[in-house]
Design a protein around this motif. Sequence first.
Motif, PDB file in Angstrom:
ATOM      1  N   VAL A  61      -5.345   3.989  -0.738  1.00 53.86           N
ATOM      2  CA  VAL A  61      -4.945   3.035   0.287  1.00 53.86           C
ATOM      3  C   VAL A  61      -5.541   3.560   1.591  1.00 53.86           C
ATOM      4  CG1 VAL A  61      -3.075   1.923   1.539  1.00 53.86           C
ATOM      5  CG2 VAL A  61      -2.810   2.420  -0.909  1.00 53.86           C
ATOM      6  N   HIS A 110      -2.909  -7.420 -10.853  1.00 58.23           N
ATOM      7  CA  HIS A 110      -4.054  -6.539 -11.099  1.00 58.23           C
ATOM      8  C   HIS A 110      -3.664  -5.337 -11.949  1.00 58.23           C
ATOM      9  CE1 HIS A 110      -6.200  -8.897  -8.052  1.00 58.23           C
ATOM     10  NE2 HIS A 110      -7.304  -8.373  -8.560  1.00 58.23           N
ATOM     11  N   LEU A 149      -7.862  -5.086  -2.014  1.00 61.60           N
ATOM     12  CA  LEU A 149      -6.883  -6.005  -1.438  1.00 61.60           C
ATOM     13  C   LEU A 149      -6.739  -5.643   0.028  1.00 61.60           C
ATOM     14  CD1 LEU A 149      -4.142  -5.959  -4.233  1.00 61.60           C
ATOM     15  CD2 LEU A 149      -6.205  -7.390  -4.076  1.00 61.60           C
ATOM     16  N   ASP A 154       4.272   0.882  -8.626  1.00 58.82           N
ATOM     17  CA  ASP A 154       3.320   1.910  -9.047  1.00 58.82           C
ATOM     18  C   ASP A 154       3.634   3.193  -8.296  1.00 58.82           C
ATOM     19  OD1 ASP A 154       0.714   2.648 -10.423  1.00 58.82           O
ATOM     20  OD2 ASP A 154       0.164   3.007  -8.339  1.00 58.82           O
ATOM     21  N   LEU A 162       5.221  -1.160  -2.086  1.00 60.66           N
ATOM     22  CA  LEU A 162       4.904  -1.463  -3.484  1.00 60.66           C
ATOM     23  C   LEU A 162       5.258  -0.291  -4.390  1.00 60.66           C
ATOM     24  CD1 LEU A 162       1.358  -3.035  -2.909  1.00 60.66           C
ATOM     25  CD2 LEU A 162       3.586  -4.185  -2.878  1.00 60.66           C
ATOM     26  N   TYR A 180      -6.292  -1.688  -0.129  1.00 62.31           N
ATOM     27  CA  TYR A 180      -5.826  -1.132  -1.404  1.00 62.31           C
ATOM     28  C   TYR A 180      -7.000  -1.205  -2.385  1.00 62.31           C
ATOM     29  CZ  TYR A 180      -1.159  -1.978   0.604  1.00 62.31           C
ATOM     30  OH  TYR A 180      -0.046  -1.997   1.416  1.00 62.31           O
ATOM     31  N   LEU A 237      -4.657   1.912  -9.063  1.00 62.29           N
ATOM     32  CA  LEU A 237      -4.855   2.173  -7.639  1.00 62.29           C
ATOM     33  C   LEU A 237      -5.580   3.495  -7.447  1.00 62.29           C
ATOM     34  CD1 LEU A 237      -4.076   1.221  -4.703  1.00 62.29           C
ATOM     35  CD2 LEU A 237      -2.229   2.912  -4.870  1.00 62.29           C
ATOM     36  N   LEU A 250      -8.601  -0.822  -5.947  1.00 60.81           N
ATOM     37  CA  LEU A 250      -8.225  -0.853  -7.358  1.00 60.81           C
ATOM     38  C   LEU A 250      -9.474  -0.759  -8.221  1.00 60.81           C
ATOM     39  CD1 LEU A 250      -5.784  -3.753  -6.736  1.00 60.81           C
ATOM     40  CD2 LEU A 250      -5.008  -1.597  -7.699  1.00 60.81           C
ATOM     41  N   VAL A 300       1.119   4.456  -5.379  1.00 62.94           N
ATOM     42  CA  VAL A 300       1.111   3.782  -4.080  1.00 62.94           C
ATOM     43  C   VAL A 300       2.206   4.315  -3.169  1.00 62.94           C
ATOM     44  CG1 VAL A 300       2.654   1.841  -4.606  1.00 62.94           C
ATOM     45  CG2 VAL A 300       0.774   1.520  -3.008  1.00 62.94           C
ATOM     46  N   PHE A 320      -0.874  -7.558  -6.322  1.00 64.40           N
ATOM     47  CA  PHE A 320      -0.983  -6.168  -6.769  1.00 64.40           C
ATOM     48  C   PHE A 320      -0.479  -6.024  -8.206  1.00 64.40           C
ATOM     49  CE2 PHE A 320       0.547  -1.730  -6.958  1.00 64.40           C
ATOM     50  CZ  PHE A 320      -0.595  -1.064  -6.545  1.00 64.40           C
ATOM     51  N   SER A 321       0.654  -6.621  -8.484  1.00 57.88           N
ATOM     52  CA  SER A 321       1.232  -6.553  -9.838  1.00 57.88           C
ATOM     53  C   SER A 321       0.312  -7.165 -10.882  1.00 57.88           C
ATOM     54  CB  SER A 321       2.586  -7.272  -9.878  1.00 57.88           C
ATOM     55  OG  SER A 321       3.536  -6.616  -9.103  1.00 57.88           O
ATOM     56  N   ILE A 379       1.198  -9.928  -1.250  1.00 54.52           N
ATOM     57  CA  ILE A 379       0.590  -8.742  -1.853  1.00 54.52           C
ATOM     58  C   ILE A 379       1.368  -8.199  -3.056  1.00 54.52           C
ATOM     59  CG2 ILE A 379       1.637  -7.090  -0.228  1.00 54.52           C
ATOM     60  CD1 ILE A 379      -0.998  -5.470  -0.488  1.00 54.52           C
TER      61      ILE A 379
END
Length: 496
Positions: free
Chosen positions: A34, A24, A60, A78, A74, A47, A31, A49, A81, A21-22, A17
């Motif tokens: 969550v 995206h 995600l 960001d 994470l 998650y 984001l 996005l 998050v 995540f990075s 992940i």
Amino acid sequence: MTAMSRTERITVTEQGIPDVFSSHLADGFRLRMVACHEDESGFRLVYVLLRSSDDRRVELVLPVSRDEPRIPSLARLDYAVSRFEREVRDLYGITPVDHPLPRRIVRHGHWPEDWHPMLRTTEPRPAFSEDFGSFPFLSVEGDGVYEIPVGPIHAGLIEPGHFRFSVVGETILRFKARLWFVHRGLEQLFEGRRPGDALEIAERVSGDTAVGHALAFAMAVEEAAAIDVSQEDLLVRALLLELERMHNHIADIGAMANDVGYGLMNAHALRIRERMLRMNEQVTGHRLLRGGVLIGGSRVLDLPDTKAVAALAQEVAELAELTLSNATVRDRFGGTSVLDLESARRLDALGYVARASGRDIDARRDHPFIDLGDALEVVVESAGDVMSRYLLRVRETVVSSRIIADVVRRLDGHTGSGQAVQPARAGAGLGFVEGWRGLISHRVELAADGRLTRTKIVDPSFFNWTALPVALADTIVPDFPLTNKSFNQSYAGNDL
């Protein structure tokens, strides 16, 4: 419009992940929430996005073991998050490993350490203990530094929140807000209900945003159940959203003048707003516009008089001109509590707070549920100070009046279908709405019989409360009430 899902869902692993995540984030996604789910087999984190350039939506999905409930943090990728991870830990007991600030966010010190209220096995009323200074406020030391504690109980009708100022003279060095005094377990109240019955809860997430939250919830349900919504009903929804934007902006325009001692302008603003509220009651039967949004449809009793709406907007513009002709007001508004563009981006500020700092975002254009055409102008100011947040409200009020006039023209006397659909299938859906404060996000999951199994809500205040301390740096204490009103974040919408 058919509310077909436009959301791409990607299952990720604990190891994978961070990279997904990075990538995206690097591809322009932000984001938006969550959402944690407790399934029979374990937990599941979603998650959500969103990308503004093309309205792409990605989820995600991270499965989490019940035996070892943990996720890789994470937070260093960001900022937004990090707060969601802390919320998930407090409510579900899932540990974000290597989180840089692993202290509580929702649960106050008197909540038991092992009590996580969203778990199915959790006792509803634990044995709470007393809480004496357990929140770890950062102490600021040095010559002449002192602290000013304010709240959580405030004068008037203000909701509870504790503010801690570290000050030299009158200058604020550091400000910290402690919230979640009004946590109601709202998301759990949705579970097991039919969506039509749950609309009343959505309207009360934050009392001043009945349309925005009801609409985001309805749109999420409609996507989950693939429910069609007619063009007429979408137009009625747009109408209600702009009426809500107008009456709230007008209230703030008066209140900001009041906070610098110009009470006469506040009295006139309240007079104008009262006329708006009476108009709202004629439109929906409720002064705060409740009851207009339905699952699969909309309903109003009557359409507003567009000439009266335009006249009210004109009065607001004249009131603002009179207010800003006062040298004291201009001095207090101008250059006060600046939130610069870079900070607004880094903290992912939303709505008028972001636009007043030069951030050109607006879900009515970026994530539309209906095309508002040329009537929509996304208003942006650049200075990021109280003055910008004031002027932006004034200009948006005028824009809203134009949108209302155009929507009423397009409706041509129609007042919505009055149709209310009862979902009867399983599914998941997202709803995004530009409420008067900013982007409102809802996510729902439905069981096979259409009942809600999970509702996740994110009010824009969840993002914007973190920007307030940044804007207050080097501001004097007497300007705090003015600054706070210029942000005007919801306590209830944040605390849920």
